[in-house]
Write a protein that holds these residues in place. Sequence first.
Motif, PDB file in Angstrom:
ATOM      1  N   GLU A 179       0.580  -1.597   0.029  1.00  0.00           N
ATOM      2  CA  GLU A 179      -0.191  -0.132   0.471  1.00  0.00           C
ATOM      3  C   GLU A 179       0.996   1.523  -0.086  1.00  0.00           C
ATOM      4  N   LEU A 180       2.378   1.068   0.873  1.00  0.00           N
ATOM      5  CA  LEU A 180       2.945   2.365   0.730  1.00  0.00           C
ATOM      6  C   LEU A 180       3.490   2.670  -0.704  1.00  0.00           C
ATOM      7  N   PHE A 181       4.238   1.513  -0.672  1.00  0.00           N
ATOM      8  CA  PHE A 181       4.851   1.926  -2.308  1.00  0.00           C
ATOM      9  C   PHE A 181       3.466   2.308  -3.238  1.00  0.00           C
ATOM     10  N   LYS A 182       2.781   1.811  -3.407  1.00  0.00           N
ATOM     11  CA  LYS A 182       1.619   2.709  -4.401  1.00  0.00           C
ATOM     12  C   LYS A 182       1.243   4.026  -4.332  1.00  0.00           C
ATOM     13  N   GLU A 183       1.267   4.315  -2.858  1.00  0.00           N
ATOM     14  CA  GLU A 183       1.126   5.376  -2.360  1.00  0.00           C
ATOM     15  C   GLU A 183       2.111   6.305  -2.961  1.00  0.00           C
ATOM     16  N   ILE A 184       2.999   5.925  -2.921  1.00  0.00           N
ATOM     17  CA  ILE A 184       4.121   7.031  -2.924  1.00  0.00           C
ATOM     18  C   ILE A 184       4.608   6.338  -3.855  1.00  0.00           C
ATOM     19  N   TRP A 185       5.113   5.965  -4.278  1.00  0.00           N
ATOM     20  CA  TRP A 185       5.972   5.599  -6.076  1.00  0.00           C
ATOM     21  C   TRP A 185       5.097   5.482  -7.244  1.00  0.00           C
ATOM     22  N   ASP A 186       4.115   5.028  -6.238  1.00  0.00           N
ATOM     23  CA  ASP A 186       3.301   4.162  -7.420  1.00  0.00           C
ATOM     24  C   ASP A 186       3.573   4.207  -8.693  1.00  0.00           C
ATOM     25  N   MET A 187       3.574   6.023  -9.299  1.00  0.00           N
ATOM     26  CA  MET A 187       3.326   6.463 -10.769  1.00  0.00           C
ATOM     27  C   MET A 187       5.104   6.314 -11.258  1.00  0.00           C
ATOM     28  N   GLU A 188       5.841   6.195 -10.463  1.00  0.00           N
ATOM     29  CA  GLU A 188       7.380   5.091 -11.400  1.00  0.00           C
ATOM     30  C   GLU A 188       7.009   3.619 -11.084  1.00  0.00           C
ATOM     31  N   SER A 189       8.305   3.592 -12.402  1.00  0.00           N
ATOM     32  CA  SER A 189       8.203   1.655 -12.172  1.00  0.00           C
ATOM     33  C   SER A 189       9.362   1.783 -11.664  1.00  0.00           C
ATOM     34  N   ILE A 190      10.363   2.780 -10.756  1.00  0.00           N
ATOM     35  CA  ILE A 190      11.328   2.318 -10.460  1.00  0.00           C
ATOM     36  C   ILE A 190      11.175   1.531  -8.806  1.00  0.00           C
ATOM     37  N   GLY A 191      11.470   0.560  -8.746  1.00  0.00           N
ATOM     38  CA  GLY A 191      12.054   0.415  -7.121  1.00  0.00           C
ATOM     39  C   GLY A 191      10.212  -0.827  -6.655  1.00  0.00           C
ATOM     40  N   ASP A 192      10.655  -1.131  -6.396  1.00  0.00           N
ATOM     41  CA  ASP A 192       9.966  -2.998  -5.190  1.00  0.00           C
ATOM     42  C   ASP A 192       9.754  -2.175  -4.420  1.00  0.00           C
ATOM     43  N   ILE A 193       8.668  -2.646  -4.033  1.00  0.00           N
ATOM     44  CA  ILE A 193       8.613  -2.848  -2.314  1.00  0.00           C
ATOM     45  C   ILE A 193       9.671  -2.687  -1.364  1.00  0.00           C
ATOM     46  N   ALA A 194      10.892  -3.725  -1.434  1.00  0.00           N
ATOM     47  CA  ALA A 194      12.108  -3.627  -0.587  1.00  0.00           C
ATOM     48  C   ALA A 194      12.168  -1.595  -0.251  1.00  0.00           C
ATOM     49  N   THR A 195      11.647  -0.907  -1.055  1.00  0.00           N
ATOM     50  CA  THR A 195      12.366   0.286  -1.646  1.00  0.00           C
ATOM     51  C   THR A 195      11.686   1.153   0.103  1.00  0.00           C
ATOM     52  N   VAL A 196      10.637   0.577   0.058  1.00  0.00           N
ATOM     53  CA  VAL A 196       9.337   0.395   1.148  1.00  0.00           C
ATOM     54  C   VAL A 196      10.542   0.825   2.615  1.00  0.00           C
ATOM     55  N   THR A 197      11.181  -0.634   2.975  1.00  0.00           N
ATOM     56  CA  THR A 197      11.257  -0.857   3.899  1.00  0.00           C
ATOM     57  C   THR A 197      12.951   0.058   3.857  1.00  0.00           C
ATOM     58  N   VAL A 198      13.306  -0.130   2.892  1.00  0.00           N
ATOM     59  CA  VAL A 198      14.452   1.606   3.189  1.00  0.00           C
ATOM     60  C   VAL A 198      14.049   2.542   3.433  1.00  0.00           C
ATOM     61  N   HIS A 199      13.765   3.332   2.813  1.00  0.00           N
ATOM     62  CA  HIS A 199      13.204   4.735   3.751  1.00  0.00           C
ATOM     63  C   HIS A 199      12.725   4.606   4.926  1.00  0.00           C
ATOM     64  N   ILE A 200      12.225   3.631   5.580  1.00  0.00           N
ATOM     65  CA  ILE A 200      11.232   4.122   6.771  1.00  0.00           C
ATOM     66  C   ILE A 200      12.977   3.950   7.537  1.00  0.00           C
ATOM     67  N   LYS A 201      13.863   2.313   7.019  1.00  0.00           N
ATOM     68  CA  LYS A 201      15.060   2.915   8.338  1.00  0.00           C
ATOM     69  C   LYS A 201      15.675   4.198   7.922  1.00  0.00           C
ATOM     70  N   LYS A 202      15.952   4.923   6.700  1.00  0.00           N
ATOM     71  CA  LYS A 202      16.239   5.960   6.808  1.00  0.00           C
ATOM     72  C   LYS A 202      15.491   7.321   7.791  1.00  0.00           C
ATOM     73  N   ILE A 203      14.047   7.270   7.728  1.00  0.00           N
ATOM     74  CA  ILE A 203      13.446   7.593   7.619  1.00  0.00           C
ATOM     75  C   ILE A 203      13.634   7.529   9.932  1.00  0.00           C
ATOM     76  N   ARG A 204      13.520   6.816  10.026  1.00  0.00           N
ATOM     77  CA  ARG A 204      13.576   6.167  11.441  1.00  0.00           C
ATOM     78  C   ARG A 204      15.289   7.072  12.311  1.00  0.00           C
ATOM     79  N   GLU A 205      16.426   6.271  11.293  1.00  0.00           N
ATOM     80  CA  GLU A 205      17.021   7.014  11.803  1.00  0.00           C
ATOM     81  C   GLU A 205      17.640   8.617  12.373  1.00  0.00           C
ATOM     82  N   LYS A 206      16.714   9.821  11.583  1.00  0.00           N
ATOM     83  CA  LYS A 206      16.798  10.862  11.747  1.00  0.00           C
ATOM     84  C   LYS A 206      15.589  11.565  12.517  1.00  0.00           C
TER      85      LYS A 206
END
Length: 229
Positions: A179-206
């Motif tokens: 759901e998060l991938f669709k919400e934030i990245w849907d229109m761009e075909s780059i990446g997959d749902i692992a992208t979500v995990t990576v971004h969550i990790k980066k946000i948490r670090e901040k």
Amino acid sequence: MSKILIVEDEESIADLEKDYLELSGFEVEVANDGQTGLDKALAENFDLFILDLMLPGVDGFEICKRIREEKNTPIIMVSAKKDDIDKIRGLGLGADDYMTKPFSPSELVARVKAHLARYERLIGSNIEENKVIEIRGLKIDTTARRVWINGEEKSFTTKEFDLLTFLAGHPNHVYTKDELFKEIWDMESIGDIATVTVHIKKIREKIEYDTSNPQYIETIWGVGYRFKM
Ligand code: CA
């Protein structure tokens, strides 16, 4: 505090108006002749003007006209002659209200309050405030796209910002990675749902004090993520 300018050449009337308005919590200045009144009106910031019509030097008609060329500040015109009031109404100089002398000071105060309230609503409706989300030390200005944690600004990439804002905008709602991938990245075909995990990790670090024990974005095992309210 609202600041009012009274332009009035009869000092006893000016004093009476000033006293009543000050008692009602307004800051008041008085000009006793037209030119001084006009200069003050144009040079300083007032929230409302009370203009006598017949004044030595520049009269109330002229002051009203000159103020309206530059400002939308409410103007109440006062005159001893009912005929004059009818005349200024007819001229359409842009005054907001008219009062015939003698009037009761409390009536003047009531009208001043009404015009200030109306003007503030008008101004307020023209200013769009930035939309800000604030949750336990985390502040997100979604309009300016800026983020602070305990008062310290952190920099975010576009997607990190979008993801954080989406989650914080829907607190306590559990979203799957899909759901998060669709919400934030849907229109761009780059990446997959692992992208979500990576971004969550980066946000948490901040934003998290302890990333192993997150206070904002919780992992719901086997499901996804939830922003804790
Ligand atoms: Ca006068």
